[in-house]
Write a protein that holds these residues in place. Structure first.
Motif, mmCIF file in Angstrom:
data_model
loop_
_atom_site.group_PDB
_atom_site.id
_atom_site.type_symbol
_atom_site.label_atom_id
_atom_site.label_comp_id
_atom_site.label_asym_id
_atom_site.label_seq_id
_atom_site.Cartn_x
_atom_site.Cartn_y
_atom_site.Cartn_z
ATOM 1 N N PRO A 1 0.805 -1.230 0.000
ATOM 2 C CA PRO A 1 0.000 0.000 0.000
ATOM 3 C C PRO A 1 0.835 1.275 0.000
ATOM 4 O O PRO A 1 0.273 2.367 -0.135
ATOM 5 C CB PRO A 1 -0.807 -0.128 1.293
ATOM 6 N N ASN B 1 2.486 0.508 -4.481
ATOM 7 C CA ASN B 1 1.036 0.450 -4.723
ATOM 8 C C ASN B 1 0.671 0.089 -6.158
ATOM 9 O O ASN B 1 -0.009 0.834 -6.861
ATOM 10 C CB ASN B 1 0.404 1.787 -4.336
ATOM 11 N N GLU C 1 -1.091 3.499 6.170
ATOM 12 C CA GLU C 1 -2.463 3.957 5.947
ATOM 13 C C GLU C 1 -2.988 4.874 7.047
ATOM 14 O O GLU C 1 -3.807 5.763 6.778
ATOM 15 C CB GLU C 1 -3.387 2.747 5.800
ATOM 16 N N ARG C 2 -2.541 4.677 8.292
ATOM 17 C CA ARG C 2 -3.074 5.470 9.404
ATOM 18 C C ARG C 2 -2.009 6.223 10.179
ATOM 19 O O ARG C 2 -2.324 6.960 11.120
ATOM 20 C CB ARG C 2 -3.864 4.572 10.369
#
Length: 374
Positions: free
Chosen positions: A110, A115, A150-151
């Motif tokens: 990701p 990606n 992602e976070r």
């Protein structure tokens, strides 16, 4: 599973996943990746895993072992090969140059720098690329890296050792040892697979732990130690302070209002101080703590105590896994609970987890829970 995958494909990918798993706790901020390379006849000629510190990458290691035998062979990789120039050239370019005919990938990366770009580069070079083999296992293995991407925070695992009635100490404060030696050894293995261990200052004041991996032969696998100490109460005689030059140690304190002389003395012990804005209770804001750890490259964080830190993470919905060791002993309601109050008014608002695994460890029981997806 796709029909294009054979039993041999699965066997090789499981071997690659095992290589990747062994690297957990040593490769941050990078993902832990495993790679198996077979020649044109399906014979394994190369094995590799991400090395400590994140370099070299697994594909580079496996190709080096394979030498010239990788041509027209297959590479099994647990995570999409990188396609960007960093400290090392792209792994997809190395696979192309080696002349492999096929690349099997467990899951895509990701990271915005990859990606899908690694897969596209391989296909553009005429290489057959197949994805999704043992994807769930690969995603779980690198959940910490994925969360960081992602976070912006690490995977958070609460590790607890309690009585049957969820007490971590008697009313007098005695806590050594609730669980047995086999459970304690298992804890050291969990530490070895973590980038960092975090505890609250009260845990250090009560137990004076070393927070290291002390399994013979694995002493070099001790992770970074982090103590949340809002007002710098940690004594200079604590083991984590005395050993700070051997095992990297950070203290997280509340920003502002700290005694600068005290801060200087602590830093002179080899400890790094990190100031985080305080919440309404005067403690470092826990979401900001995790964001800062993610920014610094931590992907896998094990939290070993205490009850206040556990509760703050649960209240903020920042717990991903729980590893709970329970001893066959009952301490009673006057013992110290593993969690401080959460302020739950309705069961609908209570944190929920799914039990994934139960196992006996000596006389104790270990239960593993994952954040509920419901």
């Amino acid at each position: 599973m796709s029909k294009t995958f054979s039993s041999a494909d699965e066997e090789h990918m499981r071997a690659a996943l095992a290589l990747a798993e062994d690297g957990l706790g040593r490769v941050a901020p990078n993902p832990s990746v495993g790679c198996i390379i077979t020649d044109r006849n399906g014979v394994v000629v190369g094995r590799g895993a991400t090395r400590p510190g994140g370099r070299p990458h697994a594909e580079t290691e496996a190709l080096a072992m394979a030498g010239g035998k990788a041509g027209f062979g297959t590479a099994y990789v647990t995570l999409e090969p990188c396609s960007h120039h960093g400290k090392t050239p792209p792994c997809c370019d190395a696979l192309i140059a080696a002349g492999v005919a096929r690349v099997v990938i467990a899951c895509e990366d990701p990271d915005p720098r990859v990606n899908g770009k690694g897969i596209a580069a391989l296909r553009a070079a005429g290489i057959t690329v197949e994805t999704g083999l043992l994807e769930e296992e690969a995603l779980e293995l690198n959940e910490g890296f994925i969360l960081k991407v992602e976070r912006g925070r690490p995977l958070v695992t609460l590790k607890m050792a309690t009585s049957l009635d969820a007490r971590i100490a008697t009313h007098s404060g005695q806590s050594k040892w609730i669980t047995g030696p086999i459970a304690r050894e298992a804890t050291h293995r969990l530490r070895a697979a973590s980038d960092a261990i975090m505890v609250g200052v009260n845990t250090v004041l009560a137990d004076d732990p070393e927070l290291t991996c002390r399994i013979p032969g694995m002493e070099d696998r001790s992770p970074l130690r982090i103590i949340v100490d809002s007002r710098l109460r940690l004594p200079l005689t604590a083991r984590v302070v005395v050993g700070a030059r051997e095992v990297p140690t950070w203290i997280i304190c509340a920003a502002g209002g700290q005694n600068r002389d005290r801060m200087a003395v602590i830093q002179q012990q080899g400890i790094e101080l990190i100031e985080i804005p305080a919440d309404n209770s005067g403690l470092p804001e826990i979401a900001a703590v995790l964001s800062e750890l993610g920014r610094r490259g931590i992907t896998r964080l094990m939290v070993e105590g205490g009850s206040h830190l556990f509760a703050s993470l649960l209240r903020a919905d920042l717990v991903d896994r729980i590893v709970w060791y329970r001893a066959p002993v009952i301490i009673g309601g006057d013992g110290l609970p593993v969690f401080q109050p959460l302020g739950v008014d309705s069961l609908d608002l209570a944190p929920r987890f799914e039990r994934r695994h139960v196992e006996a460890v000596g006389e104790d029981l270990v239960e593993t829970y994952y954040r509920s997806q419901r």
